[in-house]
Design an enzyme around this catalytic site. Structure first.
Site, mmCIF file in Angstrom:
data_model
loop_
_atom_site.group_PDB
_atom_site.id
_atom_site.type_symbol
_atom_site.label_atom_id
_atom_site.label_comp_id
_atom_site.label_asym_id
_atom_site.label_seq_id
_atom_site.Cartn_x
_atom_site.Cartn_y
_atom_site.Cartn_z
ATOM 1 N N TYR A 101 33.993 48.602 41.849
ATOM 2 C CA TYR A 101 33.193 48.711 40.796
ATOM 3 C C TYR A 101 31.952 49.899 41.570
ATOM 4 O O TYR A 101 31.662 50.774 40.769
ATOM 5 C CB TYR A 101 32.511 47.596 40.319
ATOM 6 C CG TYR A 101 33.123 46.777 39.321
ATOM 7 C CD1 TYR A 101 34.314 46.861 38.969
ATOM 8 C CD2 TYR A 101 32.130 45.941 38.449
ATOM 9 C CE1 TYR A 101 35.060 45.988 37.993
ATOM 10 C CE2 TYR A 101 32.684 45.100 37.430
ATOM 11 C CZ TYR A 101 34.348 45.237 37.426
ATOM 12 O OH TYR A 101 34.691 44.476 36.277
ATOM 13 N N GLY A 102 32.000 49.690 42.598
ATOM 14 C CA GLY A 102 30.728 50.458 43.527
ATOM 15 C C GLY A 102 30.927 52.025 43.144
ATOM 16 O O GLY A 102 29.890 52.660 42.744
ATOM 17 N N CYS A 142 28.484 39.899 41.431
ATOM 18 C CA CYS A 142 28.653 41.409 42.029
ATOM 19 C C CYS A 142 27.259 42.205 41.867
ATOM 20 O O CYS A 142 26.609 42.153 40.995
ATOM 21 C CB CYS A 142 29.647 42.208 41.115
ATOM 22 S SG CYS A 142 29.939 43.730 41.198
ATOM 23 N N ASN A 143 27.038 42.877 43.142
ATOM 24 C CA ASN A 143 25.574 43.559 43.217
ATOM 25 C C ASN A 143 25.709 44.853 42.223
ATOM 26 O O ASN A 143 24.713 45.038 41.345
ATOM 27 C CB ASN A 143 25.342 43.948 44.457
ATOM 28 C CG ASN A 143 25.145 42.608 45.494
ATOM 29 O OD1 ASN A 143 23.865 42.650 45.866
ATOM 30 N ND2 ASN A 143 26.014 41.925 45.867
ATOM 31 N N THR A 144 26.773 45.450 42.376
ATOM 32 C CA THR A 144 26.916 46.692 41.315
ATOM 33 C C THR A 144 26.711 46.051 39.749
ATOM 34 O O THR A 144 26.168 46.947 39.077
ATOM 35 C CB THR A 144 28.276 47.223 41.699
ATOM 36 O OG1 THR A 144 28.344 47.396 43.085
ATOM 37 C CG2 THR A 144 28.163 48.532 40.865
ATOM 38 N N CYS A 188 25.503 43.588 48.983
ATOM 39 C CA CYS A 188 26.783 43.969 48.579
ATOM 40 C C CYS A 188 27.610 42.477 48.829
ATOM 41 O O CYS A 188 27.535 42.144 50.154
ATOM 42 C CB CYS A 188 27.613 45.139 49.116
ATOM 43 S SG CYS A 188 29.327 45.399 48.707
ATOM 44 N N THR A 189 28.579 42.211 47.867
ATOM 45 C CA THR A 189 29.241 40.695 48.002
ATOM 46 C C THR A 189 30.127 41.006 49.416
ATOM 47 O O THR A 189 30.177 39.801 50.083
ATOM 48 C CB THR A 189 30.055 40.738 47.050
ATOM 49 O OG1 THR A 189 31.058 42.013 46.658
ATOM 50 C CG2 THR A 189 29.719 40.082 45.775
ATOM 51 N N ASP A 210 32.767 38.631 39.671
ATOM 52 C CA ASP A 210 32.701 39.373 40.599
ATOM 53 C C ASP A 210 33.743 40.572 40.200
ATOM 54 O O ASP A 210 34.619 40.272 39.749
ATOM 55 C CB ASP A 210 32.771 38.952 42.029
ATOM 56 C CG ASP A 210 32.735 40.396 43.033
ATOM 57 O OD1 ASP A 210 31.704 40.918 42.967
ATOM 58 O OD2 ASP A 210 33.602 40.537 43.861
ATOM 59 N N SER A 211 33.560 41.896 40.877
ATOM 60 C CA SER A 211 34.717 42.861 40.437
ATOM 61 C C SER A 211 35.990 42.540 41.110
ATOM 62 O O SER A 211 36.954 43.095 40.914
ATOM 63 C CB SER A 211 33.931 44.101 40.929
ATOM 64 O OG SER A 211 33.638 44.085 42.524
HETATM 65 N N1 DGL Z 1 31.254 43.436 44.229
HETATM 66 C C1 DGL Z 1 30.699 44.691 44.495
HETATM 67 C C2 DGL Z 1 29.259 44.575 44.745
HETATM 68 O O1 DGL Z 1 28.790 43.496 45.155
HETATM 69 C C3 DGL Z 1 31.532 45.279 45.980
HETATM 70 C C4 DGL Z 1 33.079 45.705 45.606
HETATM 71 C C5 DGL Z 1 33.150 46.735 44.553
HETATM 72 O O2 DGL Z 1 32.528 47.910 44.668
HETATM 73 O O3 DGL Z 1 33.542 46.358 43.346
HETATM 74 O O4 DGL Z 1 28.570 45.525 44.678
#
Ligand code: DGL
Length: 277
Positions: free
Chosen positions: A47-48, A84-86, A195-196, A15-16
Site C-alpha cells: 500500500y505504501g 497497517c500504518n499507511t 511501518c509494520t 494489514d495490507s
Molecule cells: N503495512 C504497511 C505499513 O505499515 C507496509 C507495507 C505496505 O506498503 O503495504 O505502512
C-alpha cells in the site's frame, strides 16, 4: 451483540499483507485469552507507494469485510485494529465515520510511545511514502505534545527487502544506514518505526543510529491501547479456548511463504478472503 457474546467475540487485525503479524504477535502477548481474526490484503500489497485514494478504497473494503462478515463462518469482531500504518494514516478517520465498528489505528499509539521515549523532544519517523505524505504522524505527535519536533524519512526500499527475507543482509544494513543519515544529521533522540515491517530491521536501525538514539515501534503500544480499551469496557474475554484465524487475499501459499521467511514460523491454515469486486 449481548455482553457475553461481545466479550467472546474476536479482535480483528487488518494489514495490507503479512507485516501486521508483528502487531498480531504483540496483541497475543498482551491479551493471551482473546480470539483473533487476521486479514492481510496480500494480493494488493504494498500500500505504501499507492495513491491515498486507492489506499482509502482498499481500507474501506477491508472494514466492510469486518463489519459485515462474509458467510456464517466468520464472526463479527468486538474491535478491529488497523495494523497497517499507511492505511491508518490515510483512512482511519473515514472508516471510523463509515462503519459501526470500534477501530484502533497504529499511528496514535506510535506517537505516544515516541513522545514518551524522547528526552529532548526531537523524534524521527521512518515510514512508507504514503504514510510520510499523509502527515499523519506529524499531526499525531503534535496532538500528544505540540512542542516535540518531528523529522520524517520515507524508506521505500525497506518493505521489499524484508519481504524478500533479507532483513539481516548487508543490503538491508546499507539501505537503513542511508535512510538514517538525515535523522542523525538533524539530531533526533528517538526514532519511531512507523511501518509494520520495520520492527524486523530494529537492530539495523539501532546500529545505524548509534547508542544515543532510542528506537520505538507502535506494535507494543497499540496492543496495550487495545487492552486498556477492552478492560475499561469490561470486554476482556475470560476462560480458555481462544481461536486464531488468518485470512488473506491472493495466493495463500505466497502469503504463507513470506510469513515463514519473515517470522520463521508456520501459520495456521490460511483461509481465503475476497475484498472489493
Ligand atoms: N503495512 C504497511 C505499513 O505499515 C507496509 C507495507 C505496505 O506498503 O503495504 O505502512
Amino acid at each position: 451483540m449481548s455482553g457475553e457474546a461481545q466479550r467472546r467475540a474476536p479482535i480483528g487485525v487488518f494489514d495490507s499483507g503479512v507485516g501486521g503479524l508483528t502487531v498480531l504477535h504483540e496483541l497475543r502477548r498482551a491479551l493471551g485469552r482473546e480470539s483473533t481474526i487476521y486479514l492481510g490484503d496480500e494480493a494488493r500489497m504494498p500500500y505504501g507507494p499507492r495513491a491515498a485514494q486507492e489506499v482509502l478504497e482498499f481500507s474501506k473494503q477491508a472494514m466492510r469485510w469486518f463489519a459485515d462478515p462474509p458467510g456464517l463462518a466468520t464472526q463479527q469482531c468486538k474491535l478491529v485494529v488497523l495494523a497497517c500504518n499507511t492505511s491508518t494514516a490515510v483512512a482511519l478517520d473515514t472508516v471510523r465515520d463509515l462503519f459501526d465498528l470500534p477501530i484502533i489505528g497504529v499511528v496514535r499509539p506510535g506517537a505516544v510511545a515516541a513522545v514518551s521515549a524522547s528526552a529532548r523532544r526531537h523524534v524521527g519517523v521512518v515510514a512508507t511514502e504514503g504514510t510520510v505524505r499523509s502527515g499523519a504522524y506529524l499531526r499525531a505527535v503534535r496532538d500528544v505534545d505540540p512542542l516535540t519536533r518531528v523529522t520524517q524519512v520515507a524508506c521505500p526500499e525497506l518493505v521489499p527487502i524484508v519481504e524478500a527475507g533479507e532483513a539481516s543482509s548487508p543490503r538491508a544494513q546499507d539501505a537503513v544506514r542511508r535512510y538514517c543519515e538525515p535523522l542523525v544529521a538533524e539530531g533526533v533522540d528517538t526514532v519511531l518505526l512507523g511501518c509494520t515491517h520495520y520492527p524486523l530491521l530494529r537492530s539495523a536501525f539501532e546500529t545505524a543510529l548509534g547508542p544515543g538514539v532510542r528506537v520505538v515501534d507502535s506494535a507494543r503500544t497499540t496492543a496495550l491501547a487495545v487492552r486498556e480499551v477492552l478492560e475499561s469496557h469490561h470486554l476482556l474475554r475470560d476462560g480458555d479456548g481462544a481461536t486464531h484465524r488468518v485470512f488473506a487475499t491472493g495466493p495463500r501459499e505466497r502469503f504463507r511463504a513470506i510469513a515463514r521467511t519473515i517470522f520463521g514460523e508456520e501459520l495456521p491454515t490460511i483461509e481465503e478472503a475476497h475484498l472489493g469486486s
